[in-house]
Scaffold this motif. Structure first.
Motif, mmCIF file in Angstrom:
data_model
loop_
_atom_site.group_PDB
_atom_site.id
_atom_site.type_symbol
_atom_site.label_atom_id
_atom_site.label_comp_id
_atom_site.label_asym_id
_atom_site.label_seq_id
_atom_site.Cartn_x
_atom_site.Cartn_y
_atom_site.Cartn_z
ATOM 1 N N SER A 43 39.841 76.124 73.965
ATOM 2 C CA SER A 43 40.246 76.212 72.502
ATOM 3 C C SER A 43 41.603 75.963 72.217
ATOM 4 N N ARG A 44 42.564 75.673 73.291
ATOM 5 C CA ARG A 44 43.809 75.388 72.903
ATOM 6 C C ARG A 44 44.372 73.854 72.781
ATOM 7 N N ARG B 208 44.478 70.001 69.069
ATOM 8 C CA ARG B 208 44.592 70.862 67.957
ATOM 9 C C ARG B 208 44.687 69.899 66.650
ATOM 10 N N HIS B 209 45.076 68.485 66.914
ATOM 11 C CA HIS B 209 45.141 67.613 65.904
ATOM 12 C C HIS B 209 44.043 66.773 65.446
ATOM 13 N N HIS C 259 38.068 69.832 67.092
ATOM 14 C CA HIS C 259 37.823 71.399 66.587
ATOM 15 C C HIS C 259 36.360 71.872 66.092
ATOM 16 N N PHE D 235 39.801 77.290 67.025
ATOM 17 C CA PHE D 235 40.893 77.259 67.946
ATOM 18 C C PHE D 235 41.439 78.758 68.243
#
Length: 292
Positions: free
Chosen positions: A121-122, A125-126, A131, A137
């Protein structure tokens, strides 16, 4: 020559002691690709390589095949189509380029299964698609010390049905997220811990159907000790089974955390007698050779 024959005989006897590996009742054998890439080497989890080895051991024992890679070059249609599940393990940052992202999304739309563990979940992110796939996240928790908590598992949910109802004193690193998946439409929360605020609970495992495929995530699994925990392993295998879309009996049942020893005392006594007799034969052989 006789000594070599005796050594071979003992090796054959030893093979009898290897426990039988239970396979799935239907003969289905899910293929799992474990993906471990972290964009920043400083963000790599030190336990990841050990975790991969443990996952491969679980696969041999419970009837699913596990390959592992830290290379995003595997995200092509020909490669992904070999697998039922892609398990993202402790990833970080932007790990796929645009072409690889498209290949992964297309594979999911063809019925692929995503399993995310802990640091998954890291990643990305973009990328809005990812997501929505993982559900949320991580915003805090990484780098914090582990603490022991009791995890409540909703075994009424199909993707956790064969897990224990509680993971007691489960020592892990607990994430907090940018979204509350419990309030998101289509998500099933599978496991929670006490959130500590106004009797709230914090989701630590969840799943949902996603654009033709299935996605299952747990924030647990920070250390190799977690993967050595039979109850956590059982929950994770339940997730892999569900994500693979297998309709038959899963590679987990309610009583398999600690396998029973499959051999009785009579059999063990026979093995001991064979070993003792062989040792005596070697002694006699050595004496004859010296006299000769």
């Amino acid at each position: 020559m006789l000594r070599r024959l005796f050594a071979v005989a003992l090796a054959a006897v030893a093979l009898l002691l290897v426990p039988v590996v239970p396979a799935q009742a239907s003969g289905a054998k899910p293929h799992v690709l474990v993906f471990t890439k972290a964009a920043d080497p400083k963000q790599e989890h030190t336990a990841t390589s050990t975790d991969v080895n443990l996952l491969q051991m679980f696969g041999r024992r419970y009837g699913f095949e596990v390959d592992a890679t830290d290379s995003a070059a595997s995200f092509t249609r020909p490669t992904l189509d070999k697998y039922d599940v892609v398990l993202w393990l402790n990833n970080y940052g932007d790990v796929l380029d645009a072409k690889q992202q498209r290949a992964f999304a297309a594979w999911m739309s063809r019925g692929g299964g995503y399993v995310g563990v802990h640091g998954a979940s890291r990643a990305e992110r973009h990328w809005k698609y990812y997501h929505d796939l993982v559900g949320a996240f991580e915003v805090t928790g990484e780098g914090q010390p582990t603490t022991a908590r009791t995890v409540a598992v909703d075994t009424d949910q199909s993707p956790a049905r064969y897990a224990p109802e509680q993971l007691e004193d489960h020592d892990d690193q607990w994430y907090h997220f940018d979204r509350d998946v419990a309030k998101r439409k289509g998500f099933d929360v599978l496991a929670t811990i006490d959130g500590g605020l106004n009797d709230s609970t914090l989701p630590v495992a969840w799943c949902h159907k996603f654009e033709g495929g299935r996605a299952w995530y747990t924030s647990m699994g920070h250390s190799s000790k977690n993967f050595e925990d039979g109850d956590f392993e059982k929950l994770l295998r339940s997730g892999i089974w569900w994500a693979a879309g297998i309709k038959s009996q899963p590679m987990v049942n309610v009583s398999d955390s600690t396998p029973s020893w499959p051999y009785g005392l009579t059999f063990l006594a026979w093995i001991a007698a064979v070993a003792a007799g062989g040792a005596l034969a070697v002694v006699r052989l050595n004496r004859r050779e010296r006299l000769a």
